[in-house]
Design a protein around this motif. Structure first.
Motif, PDB file in Angstrom:
ATOM      1  N   ASP A   7      -9.456  26.975  41.323  1.00 15.74           N
ATOM      2  CA  ASP A   7      -8.935  25.614  41.303  1.00 15.74           C
ATOM      3  C   ASP A   7     -10.124  24.671  41.188  1.00 15.74           C
ATOM      4  N   ALA A   8     -10.309  24.099  40.008  1.00 17.75           N
ATOM      5  CA  ALA A   8     -11.515  23.315  39.739  1.00 17.75           C
ATOM      6  C   ALA A   8     -11.441  21.882  40.256  1.00 17.75           C
ATOM      7  N   MET A   9     -10.287  21.446  40.746  1.00 17.26           N
ATOM      8  CA  MET A   9     -10.096  20.027  41.027  1.00 17.26           C
ATOM      9  C   MET A   9     -10.158  19.672  42.523  1.00 17.26           C
ATOM     10  N   GLY A  10     -10.397  20.643  43.398  1.00 15.45           N
ATOM     11  CA  GLY A  10     -10.281  20.366  44.817  1.00 15.45           C
ATOM     12  C   GLY A  10     -11.471  19.698  45.460  1.00 15.45           C
ATOM     13  N   GLY A  11     -12.674  19.872  44.924  1.00 19.09           N
ATOM     14  CA  GLY A  11     -13.871  19.400  45.592  1.00 19.09           C
ATOM     15  C   GLY A  11     -14.125  17.911  45.460  1.00 19.09           C
ATOM     16  N   ASP A  12     -14.884  17.374  46.408  1.00 20.55           N
ATOM     17  CA  ASP A  12     -15.221  15.948  46.397  1.00 20.55           C
ATOM     18  C   ASP A  12     -16.094  15.577  45.200  1.00 20.55           C
ATOM     19  N   ASP A  63      -4.214  15.921  45.807  1.00 22.73           N
ATOM     20  CA  ASP A  63      -5.384  15.296  46.407  1.00 22.73           C
ATOM     21  C   ASP A  63      -5.631  15.805  47.825  1.00 22.73           C
ATOM     22  N   ALA A  64      -6.849  15.611  48.283  1.00 25.14           N
ATOM     23  CA  ALA A  64      -7.257  16.124  49.588  1.00 25.14           C
ATOM     24  C   ALA A  64      -6.516  15.467  50.742  1.00 25.14           C
ATOM     25  N   ASN A  65      -6.104  14.203  50.559  1.00 22.78           N
ATOM     26  CA  ASN A  65      -5.479  13.469  51.668  1.00 22.78           C
ATOM     27  C   ASN A  65      -3.958  13.436  51.593  1.00 22.78           C
ATOM     28  N   GLU A  66      -3.364  14.227  50.714  1.00 23.24           N
ATOM     29  CA  GLU A  66      -1.904  14.217  50.595  1.00 23.24           C
ATOM     30  C   GLU A  66      -1.246  14.945  51.761  1.00 23.24           C
ATOM     31  N   GLU A  67      -0.102  14.420  52.194  1.00 28.31           N
ATOM     32  CA  GLU A  67       0.646  15.051  53.265  1.00 28.31           C
ATOM     33  C   GLU A  67       1.485  16.217  52.724  1.00 28.31           C
ATOM     34  N   ILE A  68       1.814  17.126  53.627  1.00 23.31           N
ATOM     35  CA  ILE A  68       2.615  18.283  53.237  1.00 23.31           C
ATOM     36  C   ILE A  68       4.087  17.913  53.333  1.00 23.31           C
ATOM     37  N   VAL A  69       4.679  17.605  52.194  1.00 25.67           N
ATOM     38  CA  VAL A  69       6.083  17.211  52.124  1.00 25.67           C
ATOM     39  C   VAL A  69       6.804  18.147  51.158  1.00 25.67           C
ATOM     40  N   VAL A  96      -9.806  30.896  44.581  1.00 22.94           N
ATOM     41  CA  VAL A  96     -10.818  30.118  45.282  1.00 22.94           C
ATOM     42  C   VAL A  96     -10.519  28.638  45.051  1.00 22.94           C
ATOM     43  N   THR A  97     -10.488  27.863  46.126  1.00 23.52           N
ATOM     44  CA  THR A  97     -10.237  26.429  46.017  1.00 23.52           C
ATOM     45  C   THR A  97     -11.065  25.679  47.046  1.00 23.52           C
ATOM     46  N   LEU A  98     -11.432  24.455  46.699  1.00 23.70           N
ATOM     47  CA  LEU A  98     -12.085  23.546  47.640  1.00 23.70           C
ATOM     48  C   LEU A  98     -11.110  22.461  48.084  1.00 23.70           C
ATOM     49  N   GLY A  99      -9.848  22.613  47.744  1.00 22.29           N
ATOM     50  CA  GLY A  99      -8.875  21.548  47.905  1.00 22.29           C
ATOM     51  C   GLY A  99      -8.240  21.448  49.272  1.00 22.29           C
ATOM     52  N   ASN A 100      -7.115  20.747  49.311  1.00 23.86           N
ATOM     53  CA  ASN A 100      -6.358  20.418  50.510  1.00 23.86           C
ATOM     54  C   ASN A 100      -5.969  21.687  51.281  1.00 23.86           C
ATOM     55  N   THR A 101      -6.490  21.827  52.510  1.00 19.31           N
ATOM     56  CA  THR A 101      -6.229  23.037  53.294  1.00 19.31           C
ATOM     57  C   THR A 101      -4.756  23.201  53.615  1.00 19.31           C
ATOM     58  N   GLY A 102      -4.134  22.124  54.076  1.00 17.86           N
ATOM     59  CA  GLY A 102      -2.721  22.196  54.429  1.00 17.86           C
ATOM     60  C   GLY A 102      -1.854  22.573  53.245  1.00 17.86           C
TER      61      GLY A 102
END
Length: 311
Positions: A7-12, A63-69, A96-102
Motif C-alpha cells: 500500500d503505497a499511500m499510507g505514509g506521511d 487517510d490516517a485520521n479517518e474513523e472506522i465507520v 505491507v502498509t504504513l497507513g491507518n492502523t484501525g
C-alpha cells in the motif's frame, strides 16, 4: 517467488517512499515480486519499469485520521482494501502498509477473517531479534478483558515458535510482581494463564523486563503497549540525537537501531500475513518494513501460528 502487496499511500511522506523502498528490495532479493497499489497525485514520479514490479492504480485512499465507520467496508477501490484483497485472492503472500492502523485491523478482520472465534488479532513488535523478544498488543485492541489478553499470550508464543528456536516464556506486564498488584483484569488474566499448560507462563513482568530477563513474550493491552513502544522509540531517538557527534556512543545507538529492530509490527490472528509500519517512516524504515514482510512470508507465519493454535 515471494509476492508483496504494498500500500503505497499510507505514509506521511507520500508514495515516493514506497516506490523507493520497492526498488531497493527488488535489487536485494531476486525471489521477490512487488505490486504497488497507489493513487495518482500531482508531482508523482513513477518508478522505472521492472520485470518484478507491478503498478495498480486505485481511485481511493483511506487517510490516517479517518474513523472506522461502516462505509469503510464499501471502499473497495482504496489502496489498502485492494492490497488486502490480494491476500484473499491468493495473488500476494504478504501486505505491507504504513497507513491507518484501525482501518487495517478492521478491514483485515472483515476480508480475511480470524484464525479462531474470539481470538482477537493483535499487533506484535519485536523488541529485538537475537534472542527474539516480543511485545503484544501494540494498539489493535484497547479495551481488553482477560480472555483477550490470554489470546495475546497464545499468539505471541506461537510467533516466537514460528520465527525462532526459542521456547516462549510469557510475562504479563504489570505495575509490580506482587500478587496483590494490578487491576481486576490483570489479576484474572494472571489466574487464567497460570492454569494453562501452554504457553509457559512466568508471571507478572515489570517495565524493566521489556528488554532483559528470561520472559520473551510480554503481554499487555493495546493502549499500554502503544504507549510503551512510542516512549521507548522516542527515548532511543532522543539519546541518538544527544550523542550525535560523540563517536563511539553514537555508533553504538545507531547500530542497535539499525540491526536489532525490525521496522513495523506484525498483525497476527487473521488469515494472512500483514506488516504495519510507522506512518512517519523514512526510506530506510520503509525498506525495513518490506524486509520484515518478506521474512514472515518466507516463514509462512500465518500458517505456522494457525497450526500451533489448533495443535
Amino acid at each position: 517467488m515471494i509476492r508483496v502487496a504494498l500500500d503505497a499511500m499510507g505514509g506521511d511522506l507520500g508514495p515516493r517512499i514506497a516506490f523507493g523502498g520497492a526498488i531497493e528490495i527488488l535489487s536485494r532479493h531476486q525471489d521477490v515480486a512487488i505490486t504497488l497499489y497507489y493513487s495518482p497525485c500531482s508531482g508523482l514520479v513513477l518508478p522505472e519499469p521492472h520485470e518484478r514490479l507491478s503498478l495498480v492504480v486505485c481511485s481511493d485512499v483511506i487517510d490516517a485520521n479517518e474513523e472506522i465507520v461502516l462505509s469503510l467496508f464499501r471502499r473497495r477501490q482504496s489502496t489498502l482494501y485492494r492490497a488486502l484483497q490480494s491476500l484473499v485472492d491468493g495473488s500476494a503472500d504478504v501486505v505491507v502498509t504504513l497507513g491507518n492502523t484501525g482501518a487495517m485491523v478492521a478491514l483485515a478482520r472483515h476480508l480475511l477473517g480470524v484464525l479462531r472465534p474470539k481470538l482477537y488479532p493483535a499487533l506484535i513488535r519485536e523488541l529485538y531479534s537475537n534472542p527474539l523478544r516480543c511485545l503484544v498488543d501494540l494498539g489493535a485492541n484497547v479495551h481488553c478483558p482477560p480472555s483477550m489478553l490470554v489470546g495475546f499470550a497464545e499468539l505471541g508464543a506461537a510467533y516466537i515458535e514460528a520465527l525462532s528456536d526459542e521456547a516462549p516464556k510469557v510475562g504479563l506486564l504489570n505495575v509490580g510482581v506482587e500478587s496483590s498488584k494490578g487491576s481486576v483484569v490483570i489479576r484474572e488474566t494472571n489466574r487464567l494463564l497460570s492454569d494453562r499448560t501452554w504457553p509457559s507462563y512466568l508471571g507478572y513482568a515489570e517495565g524493566t523486563e521489556l528488554f532483559e530477563g528470561e520472559k520473551n513474550v510480554i503481554v499487555c493491552d493495546g493502549m499500554v503497549g502503544n504507549a510503551v513502544l512510542k516512549a521507548s522509540e522516542g527515548l532511543l531517538s532522543f539519546l541518538m540525537g544527544k550523542f550525535k557527534g560523540l563517536g563511539g556512543a553514537s555508533s553504538l545507538f545507531e547500530t542497535f537501531y539499525q540491526t536489532e529492530r525490525r521496522h513495523g509490527a506484525c498483525l497476527v490472528g487473521v488469515r494472512g500475513n500483514l506488516v504495519k509500519g510507522h506512518g512517519c517512516s523514512d526510506l530506510p524504515a520503509m525498506i525495513g518494513a518490506i524486509e520484515y514482510g518478506v521474512d514472515i512470508a518466507r516463514a509462512d507465519l500465518c500458517s505456522a501460528i494457525a497450526a500451533r493454535i489448533f495443535d
